[in-house]
Design an enzyme around this catalytic site. Structure first.
Site, PDB file in Angstrom:
ATOM      1  N   HIS A 179       2.992  13.610   0.710  1.00  0.00           N
ATOM      2  CA  HIS A 179       1.396  13.627   1.219  1.00  0.00           C
ATOM      3  C   HIS A 179       0.852  14.646   2.218  1.00  0.00           C
ATOM      4  O   HIS A 179       1.192  14.730   3.007  1.00  0.00           O
ATOM      5  CB  HIS A 179       0.864  12.439   1.864  1.00  0.00           C
ATOM      6  CG  HIS A 179      -0.755  12.249   1.189  1.00  0.00           C
ATOM      7  ND1 HIS A 179      -1.308  13.089   1.885  1.00  0.00           N
ATOM      8  CD2 HIS A 179      -1.035  11.465   0.145  1.00  0.00           C
ATOM      9  CE1 HIS A 179      -2.947  12.412   1.504  1.00  0.00           C
ATOM     10  NE2 HIS A 179      -2.304  11.360   0.303  1.00  0.00           N
ATOM     11  N   ASP A 217       0.869   6.208  -4.785  1.00  0.00           N
ATOM     12  CA  ASP A 217       0.537   6.422  -6.540  1.00  0.00           C
ATOM     13  C   ASP A 217       2.167   6.235  -7.159  1.00  0.00           C
ATOM     14  O   ASP A 217       2.240   6.475  -8.283  1.00  0.00           O
ATOM     15  CB  ASP A 217       0.192   7.894  -6.994  1.00  0.00           C
ATOM     16  CG  ASP A 217      -1.165   7.497  -7.309  1.00  0.00           C
ATOM     17  OD1 ASP A 217      -1.682   6.662  -7.532  1.00  0.00           O
ATOM     18  OD2 ASP A 217      -1.461   8.717  -6.774  1.00  0.00           O
TER      19      ASP A 217
END
Ligand code: ACO
Length: 432
Positions: free
Chosen positions: A308, A366
């Site tokens: 991320h 996700d």
């Protein structure tokens, strides 16, 4: 503004400039460089906005190292445990948790505006049968600006409020229409007595020929996913909405640009990519080969659902969703899902691998959301659409914050030009 300053020395001219430092309520200070171009004739260079705060905002706070996510100051863990998506949407847009009458009014406004204009609905028949649902959603949201343009004065707070209610109320209906178009089934109209997520499931799965019963855990899991995805400060799609909206564009068009930005696999498209990746890997035995490809710089293969831009320790949303993932698979009778087993083994192997440890790469939200969506029967091409439904709340909150700011300026970045210097036009016969 703080008393702290940074001093910048232009070595060529010897000129010094003091750059003021601004502090937020929490989080890193920022260096105010707005005088830099005026005083020194230079711009700053920061591709990918790696070190740039593009705006001031009071909505969402992230501490990527500590794995903290706050919506208007409230930790995501508490909201996930105690709140609902509509309450979170109210919070993001209005700044505080609602009193009971405020929440009841907000819910009423959302639940009474779920239908879309029949002409908008008919547009879906114009899409090719295999059109990607994100393309249909983006186009339909943009088309809403054709229906609500003259009645939309962005400087009128009441108009902005009506826009917020309308888009949050109608985005599930648009998403469901895209799903029904893609699956060849008749469109199902919303039922306003249902909860936000109950209605979403109804519009997705009901058919005219038999009754449809909403599974309470499915509605609960969806509501949780919507809360977790509702906002994430100045991410790519939110920044896109702000940039488009900063021109004074119709807000439905600005939201549509956010839907388009969300579509990419490095952003909202990641959960779809995770499922594709798991299916490509196939079985647990193939994990070592796959990870070898991921580590090979020339392969361009990434472990989707890992890493991320902001969370360099862990993604707090991934922790919450991991538990729900297990609950859904166990209680909805799909406990033997081989993809989950593969995902969990992949997660375990990657988390103990030096490549991922040294780069601080952890599972993001996700990694799990796609597995839950598939367990609920939502097709892969709809995953990013689900994300868009949730993020609409955040996009609206950011658009509102920006437009209501009296100091708002059009977003207009500059560049470092590296193209040809001035040269003269050559007649075509003289070019070689
Ligand atoms: N798999 C393998 N290697 C990775 C991954 C990954 N998923 N993510 C980062 N790396 C490596 C890079 O190759 C780079 O290695 P190097 O230092 O040897 O060159 C290093 O880690 C740093 O990576 P960057 O690309 O510079 O990190 P950045 O912060 O720009 O990227 C991103 C963040 C785009 C999310 C990236 O981690 C990624 O592509 N992940 C997979 C896609 C994904 O899951 N996206 C969802 C994000 S969450 C969301 O949008 C809700």
């Amino acid at each position: 503004m703080t008393n702290k300053t940074f001093e910048l020395l232009d070595e060529a001219s010897g000129k010094k400039t003091k750059l003021p430092v601004r502090s937020g309520t929490i989080g890193p200070d920022v260096l105010d460089i707005s005088v830099l171009n005026k005083d020194h004739g230079v711009f700053t260079f920061d591709p990918g906005f790696m070190a740039t705060a593009s705006t001031e905002s009071k909505i969402t706070y992230i501490d990527g190292d500590a794995g903290v996510l706050l919506y208007r100051g409230y930790p995501i863990e508490q909201l996930a445990d105690k709140s609902s998506f509509l309450e979170v949407a109210y919070l993001l847009i209005n700044g505080n948790l609602p009193q009971s009458t405020e929440l009841a009014d907000f819910q009423h406004n959302i639940q009474r505006h779920t239908m879309i204009n029949e002409s908008l609905l008919r547009m879906f028949n114009g899409f090719h049968y295999d059109a990607h649902p994100m393309a249909m959603v983006s186009a339909t949201v943009a088309s809403m600006s054709a229906f609500y343009h003259d009645s939309m004065d962005i400087n009128n707070p009441r108009h902005r409020e009506i826009f917020a209610h309308r888009i949050i109320a109608k985005i599930p209906t648009i998403a469901a229409a895209a799903y029904k178009r893609a699956s060849g089934q008749p469109f199902i109209y919303p039922r306003n007595e249902l909860s936000y997520c109950g209605n979403l499931l109804h519009m997705f799965y009901a058919v005219p020929c038999e009754p449809y019963e909403i599974h309470p855990l499915a509605a609960e899991a969806l509501d949780l996913l919507l809360i977790l995805h509702a906002d994430h400060e100045q991410n790519a799609s939110t920044s896109t909405v702000r940039l488009a909206g900063s021109t004074g564009a119709n807000p439905y068009a600005a939201i549509s640009s956010g839907v388009s930005a969300l579509w990419g696999p490095a952003h909202g498209g990641a959960n779809e990519a995770v499922l594709e990746m798991l299916e490509d890997i196939g079985t647990v035995d193939n994990i070592p080969n796959f990870l070898a490809q991921v580590k090979d710089k020339n392969s361009h293969v990434r472990l989707m659902g890992f890493g991320h831009r902001v969370y360099k320790n862990f993604d707090p949303r991934a922790k919450i969703i991991r538990d729900m993932c297990h609950k859904v698979l166990a209680k909805m009778g799909r406990g033997d899902n081989p993809l989950l087993e593969l995902a969990l083994r992949l997660e375990e192997v990657a988390l103990s691998d030096e490549y991922f440890i040294s780069r601080k790469l952890y599972p993001n939200v996700d990694f799990y959301s796609g597995i839950i969506y598939s367990a609920l029967g939502i097709p892969r091409s709809m995953f990013t659409v689900m994300f868009a439904i949730a993020r609409t709340a955040g996009w609206v909150a950011h658009w509102q914050e920006m437009i209501a700011d009296p100091n708002m300026k059009i977003g207009r970045p500059r560049q470092l030009y590296t193209g040809p210097v001035k040269r003269d036009y050559q007649e075509i016969v003289k070019r070689n």
